[in-house]
Design an enzyme around this catalytic site. Structure first.
Site, PDB file in Angstrom:
ATOM      1  N   SER A 141     -62.323  -1.284  30.063  1.00 48.00           N
ATOM      2  CA  SER A 141     -63.500  -1.455  31.054  1.00 48.00           C
ATOM      3  C   SER A 141     -62.970  -1.163  32.556  1.00 48.00           C
ATOM      4  O   SER A 141     -62.047  -1.330  32.857  1.00 48.00           O
ATOM      5  CB  SER A 141     -63.575  -3.124  31.099  1.00 48.00           C
ATOM      6  OG  SER A 141     -64.769  -3.284  32.162  1.00 48.00           O
ATOM      7  N   TYR A 154     -62.622 -12.196  31.140  1.00 48.74           N
ATOM      8  CA  TYR A 154     -62.862 -10.923  30.406  1.00 48.74           C
ATOM      9  C   TYR A 154     -62.116  -9.868  31.188  1.00 48.74           C
ATOM     10  O   TYR A 154     -61.600  -9.282  30.503  1.00 48.74           O
ATOM     11  CB  TYR A 154     -64.437 -10.714  30.608  1.00 48.74           C
ATOM     12  CG  TYR A 154     -64.769  -9.238  30.318  1.00 48.74           C
ATOM     13  CD1 TYR A 154     -64.876  -8.918  28.878  1.00 48.74           C
ATOM     14  CD2 TYR A 154     -64.985  -8.389  31.178  1.00 48.74           C
ATOM     15  CE1 TYR A 154     -65.182  -7.704  28.447  1.00 48.74           C
ATOM     16  CE2 TYR A 154     -65.431  -7.063  30.658  1.00 48.74           C
ATOM     17  CZ  TYR A 154     -65.596  -6.727  29.230  1.00 48.74           C
ATOM     18  OH  TYR A 154     -65.918  -5.310  28.876  1.00 48.74           O
TER      19      TYR A 154
END
Ligand code: NDP
Length: 244
Positions: A141, A154
């Protein structure tokens, strides 16, 4: 030039980026084994791909279970005779501020996003080493490069995926290809798992400009299309209109 078709296993293929990647790689002529927990969706996707002349199969998969991931990789070898590419794509993103103390959600992100990727690597490496080639594609990501409020855990999981990918690349030089794909905001079901109201509100604005999942599938297809002498190591794909 004739393109080489490959045997590819994709985790988290029941929606979003994994689903788009399955469609795209199958359209390129690759054989795809799809894994996720929602097998009804996988079955429908396999039907769609095979109706269009592609080669696809599916298997129920929970990436938090190392034995299940091993069985998934074995199923690819059974189905297609080998495993050329593993796409470690399954991921979850239940964002929240650290103050909220949502330990269960932190654990789930660590289990799926980090342990899941490690389980995939552990399952695929022996087969890939034995056959003398292989390609591990890990989906990280933009959160593997930057941290923002509510996303500490995250992002920590995605930083970890980036570190693991780089370590694997260094340990596998000349033997395996290792690709890290880092999407920016992309249309998918990822934000549906956010239960914290602060994070959910913040995401509604943050996620208003998004790429189609097919844009990430395109980046994965590019890496997979390379010959074994070419290793596409890191790709970041953001919406052109996004400053983040
Ligand atoms: P989705 O929520 O649409 O897809 C996530 C996939 O992961 C689903 O197929 C889901 O299937 C699967 N999954 C979740 N938990 C497990 C599990 N325990 N075992 C097996 N599969 C599981 O989101 P995306 O397509 O966006 O996410 C794909 C990847 O892309 C993730 O790693 C995510 O972190 C990353 N990413 C996404 C971005 C975005 O903006 N969309 C941006 C940056 C990175 P099922 O529930 O059926 O098991």
């Amino acid at each position: 030039m004739r393109r080489m078709t490959k045997a590819v296993a994709i985790t988290g293929a029941s929606s979003g980026i994994g689903e788009a990647t399955a469609r795209r790689l199958a359209a390129d002529g690759h054989s795809v084994l799809l894994g996720a927990r929602r097998t009804d969706r996988l079955r429908r996707l396999v039907e769609e791909i095979t109706d269009q002349g592609g080669t696809a199969a599916y298997r129920a998969l929970d990436v938090t279970d190392a034995a299940d991931v091993r069985a998934f990789v074995d199923a690819a070898r059974c189905e297609f005779g080998r495993l050329d590419v593993l796409v470690n794509n399954a991921g979850v993103m239940p964002l929240s501020p650290l103050d909220a103390g949502r330990i269960d959600e932190w654990d789930r992100m660590i289990d799926v996003n980090v342990r899941g990727v490690l389980h995939g690597i552990a399952a695929a490496l022996p087969a890939m080493r034995a056959q003398g080639h292989g390609h591990i594609v890990n989906v990280a990501s933009v959160g593997a490069y930057e941290v923002s409020p509510t996303a500490a855990v995250y992002c920590a999981t995605k930083f970890a995926v980036r570190a693991i990918s780089e370590g694997l690349r260094q340990e596998s030089a000349g033997a395996l290809q290792v690709t890290l794909i880092s999407p920016g905001v992309t249309e998918s079901e990822l934000a549906d798992g956010i239960s914290d109201p602060t994070a959910r509100d913040a995401m509604a604005t943050y996620r208003s400009v998004a790429l189609p999942a097919s844009a990430i599938a395109e980046a994965i297809a590019y890496a997979v299309a390379q010959p074994s002498t070419v290793d596409v190591n890191e790709v970041i794909v953001r919406p052109a209109a996004s400053a983040q």
